[in-house]
Design a protein around this motif. Sequence first.
Motif, PDB file in Angstrom:
ATOM      1  N   TRP A 153      39.218  25.200   4.738  1.00 32.87           N
ATOM      2  CA  TRP A 153      38.138  25.730   5.282  1.00 32.87           C
ATOM      3  C   TRP A 153      38.522  27.406   5.505  1.00 32.87           C
ATOM      4  O   TRP A 153      37.865  28.079   5.556  1.00 32.87           O
ATOM      5  CB  TRP A 153      37.651  25.083   6.702  1.00 32.87           C
ATOM      6  CG  TRP A 153      36.823  24.019   6.604  1.00 32.87           C
ATOM      7  CD1 TRP A 153      37.176  22.706   6.945  1.00 32.87           C
ATOM      8  CD2 TRP A 153      35.782  24.006   5.812  1.00 32.87           C
ATOM      9  NE1 TRP A 153      36.249  21.892   6.546  1.00 32.87           N
ATOM     10  CE2 TRP A 153      35.304  22.355   5.805  1.00 32.87           C
ATOM     11  CE3 TRP A 153      34.914  24.720   5.324  1.00 32.87           C
ATOM     12  CZ2 TRP A 153      34.162  22.102   5.396  1.00 32.87           C
ATOM     13  CZ3 TRP A 153      33.613  24.324   4.591  1.00 32.87           C
ATOM     14  CH2 TRP A 153      33.202  22.947   4.650  1.00 32.87           C
ATOM     15  N   TYR A 154      39.586  27.405   6.219  1.00 34.36           N
ATOM     16  CA  TYR A 154      40.282  28.868   6.513  1.00 34.36           C
ATOM     17  C   TYR A 154      40.408  29.741   5.337  1.00 34.36           C
ATOM     18  O   TYR A 154      40.028  30.837   5.067  1.00 34.36           O
ATOM     19  CB  TYR A 154      41.514  28.731   6.839  1.00 34.36           C
ATOM     20  CG  TYR A 154      41.748  28.530   8.518  1.00 34.36           C
ATOM     21  CD1 TYR A 154      40.962  28.947   9.440  1.00 34.36           C
ATOM     22  CD2 TYR A 154      42.874  27.598   8.937  1.00 34.36           C
ATOM     23  CE1 TYR A 154      40.951  28.826  10.762  1.00 34.36           C
ATOM     24  CE2 TYR A 154      42.536  27.119  10.127  1.00 34.36           C
ATOM     25  CZ  TYR A 154      41.956  27.858  11.198  1.00 34.36           C
ATOM     26  OH  TYR A 154      41.910  27.438  12.497  1.00 34.36           O
ATOM     27  N   ALA A 155      40.848  29.082   4.160  1.00 31.44           N
ATOM     28  CA  ALA A 155      40.788  29.745   2.787  1.00 31.44           C
ATOM     29  C   ALA A 155      39.401  30.064   2.426  1.00 31.44           C
ATOM     30  O   ALA A 155      39.290  31.256   1.635  1.00 31.44           O
ATOM     31  CB  ALA A 155      41.548  28.951   1.717  1.00 31.44           C
ATOM     32  N   ARG A 156      38.403  29.312   2.378  1.00 31.60           N
ATOM     33  CA  ARG A 156      37.123  29.523   2.068  1.00 31.60           C
ATOM     34  C   ARG A 156      36.406  30.788   2.938  1.00 31.60           C
ATOM     35  O   ARG A 156      35.788  31.630   2.315  1.00 31.60           O
ATOM     36  CB  ARG A 156      36.096  28.209   2.186  1.00 31.60           C
ATOM     37  CG  ARG A 156      36.459  27.405   1.329  1.00 31.60           C
ATOM     38  CD  ARG A 156      35.534  26.021   1.314  1.00 31.60           C
ATOM     39  NE  ARG A 156      34.382  26.342   0.803  1.00 31.60           N
ATOM     40  CZ  ARG A 156      33.478  25.514   1.016  1.00 31.60           C
ATOM     41  NH1 ARG A 156      33.729  24.145   1.264  1.00 31.60           N
ATOM     42  NH2 ARG A 156      32.183  25.641   0.412  1.00 31.60           N
ATOM     43  N   ALA A 157      36.925  30.758   4.178  1.00 35.96           N
ATOM     44  CA  ALA A 157      36.401  31.739   5.150  1.00 35.96           C
ATOM     45  C   ALA A 157      37.198  33.290   4.805  1.00 35.96           C
ATOM     46  O   ALA A 157      36.265  34.302   4.662  1.00 35.96           O
ATOM     47  CB  ALA A 157      36.746  31.660   6.365  1.00 35.96           C
TER      48      ALA A 157
ATOM     49  N   ALA B  39      36.792  38.190  15.594  1.00 36.94           N
ATOM     50  CA  ALA B  39      37.079  39.296  14.217  1.00 36.94           C
ATOM     51  C   ALA B  39      38.596  39.026  13.654  1.00 36.94           C
ATOM     52  O   ALA B  39      39.291  40.003  13.758  1.00 36.94           O
ATOM     53  CB  ALA B  39      36.960  40.732  15.297  1.00 36.94           C
ATOM     54  N   LEU B  40      38.435  38.152  13.100  1.00 34.99           N
ATOM     55  CA  LEU B  40      39.642  37.786  12.487  1.00 34.99           C
ATOM     56  C   LEU B  40      39.594  38.594  10.750  1.00 34.99           C
ATOM     57  O   LEU B  40      38.769  38.549  10.105  1.00 34.99           O
ATOM     58  CB  LEU B  40      40.010  36.182  11.838  1.00 34.99           C
ATOM     59  CG  LEU B  40      39.999  35.489  13.318  1.00 34.99           C
ATOM     60  CD1 LEU B  40      39.837  33.943  13.046  1.00 34.99           C
ATOM     61  CD2 LEU B  40      41.186  35.907  14.123  1.00 34.99           C
ATOM     62  N   THR B  41      40.597  38.941  10.307  1.00 36.57           N
ATOM     63  CA  THR B  41      40.804  39.717   9.057  1.00 36.57           C
ATOM     64  C   THR B  41      40.876  38.696   7.989  1.00 36.57           C
ATOM     65  O   THR B  41      41.400  37.408   8.288  1.00 36.57           O
ATOM     66  CB  THR B  41      42.002  40.538   8.927  1.00 36.57           C
ATOM     67  OG1 THR B  41      43.246  40.006   9.064  1.00 36.57           O
ATOM     68  CG2 THR B  41      41.987  41.866  10.324  1.00 36.57           C
ATOM     69  N   SER B  42      40.620  38.814   6.873  1.00 39.65           N
ATOM     70  CA  SER B  42      41.130  37.921   5.697  1.00 39.65           C
ATOM     71  C   SER B  42      42.722  37.502   5.599  1.00 39.65           C
ATOM     72  O   SER B  42      42.506  36.320   5.499  1.00 39.65           O
ATOM     73  CB  SER B  42      40.606  38.439   4.415  1.00 39.65           C
ATOM     74  OG  SER B  42      39.070  38.779   4.327  1.00 39.65           O
TER      75      SER B  42
ATOM     76  N   VAL C  91      44.083  33.727   5.727  1.00 34.75           N
ATOM     77  CA  VAL C  91      44.979  33.353   4.880  1.00 34.75           C
ATOM     78  C   VAL C  91      46.174  32.740   5.561  1.00 34.75           C
ATOM     79  O   VAL C  91      46.733  31.720   5.263  1.00 34.75           O
ATOM     80  CB  VAL C  91      45.502  34.436   3.747  1.00 34.75           C
ATOM     81  CG1 VAL C  91      46.641  33.817   3.034  1.00 34.75           C
ATOM     82  CG2 VAL C  91      44.215  34.687   2.897  1.00 34.75           C
ATOM     83  N   LEU C  92      46.791  33.401   6.349  1.00 33.92           N
ATOM     84  CA  LEU C  92      48.005  33.026   7.202  1.00 33.92           C
ATOM     85  C   LEU C  92      47.510  31.695   8.111  1.00 33.92           C
ATOM     86  O   LEU C  92      48.341  30.671   8.210  1.00 33.92           O
ATOM     87  CB  LEU C  92      48.281  34.149   8.213  1.00 33.92           C
ATOM     88  CG  LEU C  92      49.048  35.192   7.823  1.00 33.92           C
ATOM     89  CD1 LEU C  92      49.166  36.276   8.860  1.00 33.92           C
ATOM     90  CD2 LEU C  92      50.341  34.740   7.284  1.00 33.92           C
ATOM     91  N   ALA C  93      46.393  31.497   8.532  1.00 36.65           N
ATOM     92  CA  ALA C  93      45.845  30.281   9.100  1.00 36.65           C
ATOM     93  C   ALA C  93      46.203  29.314   8.217  1.00 36.65           C
ATOM     94  O   ALA C  93      46.402  27.812   8.332  1.00 36.65           O
ATOM     95  CB  ALA C  93      44.712  30.502   9.843  1.00 36.65           C
TER      96      ALA C  93
ATOM     97  N   ILE D 220      48.716  37.771  -0.160  1.00 40.05           N
ATOM     98  CA  ILE D 220      48.782  38.605   0.877  1.00 40.05           C
ATOM     99  C   ILE D 220      50.242  39.367   0.800  1.00 40.05           C
ATOM    100  O   ILE D 220      50.747  39.935   1.482  1.00 40.05           O
ATOM    101  CB  ILE D 220      48.685  38.055   2.073  1.00 40.05           C
ATOM    102  CG1 ILE D 220      49.701  36.898   2.693  1.00 40.05           C
ATOM    103  CG2 ILE D 220      47.339  37.621   2.387  1.00 40.05           C
ATOM    104  CD1 ILE D 220      49.499  36.699   3.960  1.00 40.05           C
ATOM    105  N   ALA D 221      51.205  39.075  -0.469  1.00 42.95           N
ATOM    106  CA  ALA D 221      52.356  39.641  -0.666  1.00 42.95           C
ATOM    107  C   ALA D 221      52.556  40.939  -0.670  1.00 42.95           C
ATOM    108  O   ALA D 221      53.572  41.561  -0.102  1.00 42.95           O
ATOM    109  CB  ALA D 221      53.024  39.034  -2.068  1.00 42.95           C
ATOM    110  N   SER D 222      51.489  41.636  -0.907  1.00 47.35           N
ATOM    111  CA  SER D 222      51.307  43.291  -0.738  1.00 47.35           C
ATOM    112  C   SER D 222      50.943  43.698   0.382  1.00 47.35           C
ATOM    113  O   SER D 222      50.527  44.881   0.398  1.00 47.35           O
ATOM    114  CB  SER D 222      50.960  43.807  -2.010  1.00 47.35           C
ATOM    115  OG  SER D 222      49.547  43.269  -2.243  1.00 47.35           O
ATOM    116  N   THR D 223      50.726  43.089   1.503  1.00 49.90           N
ATOM    117  CA  THR D 223      50.211  43.542   2.649  1.00 49.90           C
ATOM    118  C   THR D 223      50.751  45.171   3.061  1.00 49.90           C
ATOM    119  O   THR D 223      52.043  45.021   3.099  1.00 49.90           O
ATOM    120  CB  THR D 223      50.049  42.456   3.605  1.00 49.90           C
ATOM    121  OG1 THR D 223      49.496  43.065   4.906  1.00 49.90           O
ATOM    122  CG2 THR D 223      51.582  42.074   4.195  1.00 49.90           C
TER     123      THR D 223
END
Length: 212
Positions: free
Chosen positions: A48-52, A65-68, A72-74, A95-98
């Motif tokens: 669910w978190y990944a789909r969001a 107001a969560l960022t993508s 992803v971390l969740a 998110i490796a290049s964050t």
Amino acid sequence: DGSQPMASIMQDVERAAATASDSNKRALYTFLGSLTEQLGEYEKAATWYARAAAIAASPAPGAPALTSEELVLAAVRCSLSCGNNQQADSYLASIASTSSEETMAYYRLYKMWSWLCGIQSSQELLEPVTVLKTYATMDSMKIVRPPVYLTLWYLTGESEWSKKLQAEYPKSAETALVTGVAHMLPTPFWFFLPRDEVAMNNTASPTRSDVE
């Protein structure tokens, strides 16, 4: 049976999400992730978190107001909780290049936890423990220092790390764990993590918590 009403609520939320706007769909998927995580259904929560996270939309009114990247971390956290480090690595790659220092700190921590998931014996702990000790001193990792200390204490059983937690973060959840005030949830991550013999004999070792 209290589980049926909960299942019914989740089905209603899924149905609502199917026809919702992107912003509301993102919020509803996030809600489902949070709910299933609280229920200990980590595999579903990660999905669910990944789909969001995959929905590019502004936050819905009243929604967190969560960022993508945060979503992803969740998803990574939940993947690790159920012991699926391959899935965790897949999410982490996105998110490796964050450019966010905070996200990178969690990325490094979760990448380390994923590494630990694949270790088969206590003899293989030397290298990751060395890296964790480096993380414990890095200013860029300060935001995740409590879980780094906790991980070092859990793996090694060395009192140095529990003392650091109590001295530097006396009100943290991690300190509550090392002092026995709180307990860990029995997730696969903690159950199957190899530990040093000293840590195995540590009578204060935690038996319940989630990965974070």
